[in-house]
Write an enzyme that holds these catalytic residues in place. Structure first.
Site, PDB file in Angstrom:
ATOM      1  N   HIS A   1       0.862  -1.281   0.074  1.00  0.00           N
ATOM      2  CA  HIS A   1      -0.132  -0.044  -0.003  1.00  0.00           C
ATOM      3  C   HIS A   1       0.900   1.424  -0.079  1.00  0.00           C
ATOM      4  O   HIS A   1       1.938   1.174   0.806  1.00  0.00           O
ATOM      5  CB  HIS A   1      -1.027  -0.117   1.220  1.00  0.00           C
TER       6      HIS A   1
ATOM      7  N   GLU B   1      -8.177   7.316  -7.187  1.00  0.00           N
ATOM      8  CA  GLU B   1      -9.364   7.649  -6.728  1.00  0.00           C
ATOM      9  C   GLU B   1      -9.941   7.711  -5.218  1.00  0.00           C
ATOM     10  O   GLU B   1     -10.630   8.625  -4.570  1.00  0.00           O
ATOM     11  CB  GLU B   1     -10.552   6.617  -7.496  1.00  0.00           C
TER      12      GLU B   1
ATOM     13  N   GLN C   1      -8.142   8.129  -2.714  1.00  0.00           N
ATOM     14  CA  GLN C   1      -7.249   9.269  -1.933  1.00  0.00           C
ATOM     15  C   GLN C   1      -8.054  10.626  -2.157  1.00  0.00           C
ATOM     16  O   GLN C   1      -8.268  11.399  -1.218  1.00  0.00           O
ATOM     17  CB  GLN C   1      -5.815   9.028  -2.148  1.00  0.00           C
TER      18      GLN C   1
ATOM     19  N   PHE D   1       1.022   3.089   7.030  1.00  0.00           N
ATOM     20  CA  PHE D   1      -0.507   3.219   7.379  1.00  0.00           C
ATOM     21  C   PHE D   1      -1.267   2.825   6.443  1.00  0.00           C
ATOM     22  O   PHE D   1      -1.595   3.384   5.273  1.00  0.00           O
ATOM     23  CB  PHE D   1      -0.464   4.621   8.215  1.00  0.00           C
TER      24      PHE D   1
ATOM     25  N   ILE E   1      -5.631   2.651   5.958  1.00  0.00           N
ATOM     26  CA  ILE E   1      -7.089   2.864   6.404  1.00  0.00           C
ATOM     27  C   ILE E   1      -7.727   2.800   5.114  1.00  0.00           C
ATOM     28  O   ILE E   1      -7.493   3.146   3.804  1.00  0.00           O
ATOM     29  CB  ILE E   1      -6.912   4.020   7.209  1.00  0.00           C
ATOM     30  N   CYS E   2      -9.103   2.468   5.119  1.00  0.00           N
ATOM     31  CA  CYS E   2     -10.029   2.544   4.130  1.00  0.00           C
ATOM     32  C   CYS E   2     -10.368   4.051   3.699  1.00  0.00           C
ATOM     33  O   CYS E   2     -11.263   4.465   4.246  1.00  0.00           O
ATOM     34  CB  CYS E   2     -11.393   1.756   4.134  1.00  0.00           C
ATOM     35  N   ALA E   3      -9.716   4.601   2.673  1.00  0.00           N
ATOM     36  CA  ALA E   3      -9.863   6.057   2.808  1.00  0.00           C
ATOM     37  C   ALA E   3     -11.580   6.353   2.127  1.00  0.00           C
ATOM     38  O   ALA E   3     -11.905   7.329   2.663  1.00  0.00           O
ATOM     39  CB  ALA E   3      -9.001   6.375   1.514  1.00  0.00           C
TER      40      ALA E   3
END
Length: 176
Positions: free
Chosen positions: A69, A88, A90, A121, A123-125
């Site tokens: 990632h 897309e 982010q 890090f 995280i599901c943006a």
């Protein structure tokens, strides 16, 4: 492209991997591995197969997935080298529109996080905005490595679920 599960099940190995290969960021080997489990009953079964494959990996394999990632609002976003999906996601969370202060804080926290854990890090943006992402990054950098690895993998699964839903039609409701 939205396909029903029958269409997904009929895909050749090459097409399956080409179409679904980035549902877990830069990890087409995962979809390559689950292809042989076809036919999938529905979208949920396909998602479960991917999750089970991830869960069966040793901790080093899970960390490898996390390392695939990109940093949020990092150099890949700035240079335009993110995958289409990451770009897309982010942008939708506002990572491409940070103030100078937010960008500086994000860069510092990303660096601290990566130095502490050895992976970026995650995280599901799509389920967060820039304020919540910064808050979560600031809080999660304090976690223990095992806790954060597990949390990161749970976020990978959320990202995967949303990416699958963008390609495979959602399961129809049960008919009575």
């Amino acid at each position: 492209m939205n396909m029903d599960i029958a269409t997904v099940n009929a895909l050749s190995y090459e097409d399956f991997v080409n179409i679904l290969g980035n549902v877990v960021e830069k990890c087409p080997i995962i979809t390559a591995a689950v292809w042989s489990q076809r036919p999938f009953l529905n979208l949920s079964a396909l998602e479960a197969a991917i999750s089970e494959f991830i869960d069966a990996l040793p901790e080093s394999g899970k960390e490898g997935i996390l390392r695939c990632h990109p940093d949020l609002a990092g150099r890949d976003l700035q240079s335009g080298t993110l995958t289409r999906e990451s770009r897309e996601e982010q942008a939708g969370a506002g990572m491409d529109a940070l103030t100078c202060a937010e960008a500086s804080r994000m860069g510092r926290l990303n660096k601290e996080y990566k130095e502490r854990f050895g992976f970026p890090f995650v995280i599901c943006a799509r389920m967060n905005d820039k304020a919540n992402i910064l808050q979560q990054l600031s809080a999660r950098v304090q976690n223990e490595r095992a806790v954060e690895r597990a949390r990161g993998i749970e976020e990978v699964k959320k990202i995967c679920r949303l990416r699958l839903q963008g390609v495979v039609l959602t399961d129809p409701p049960n008919k009575l």
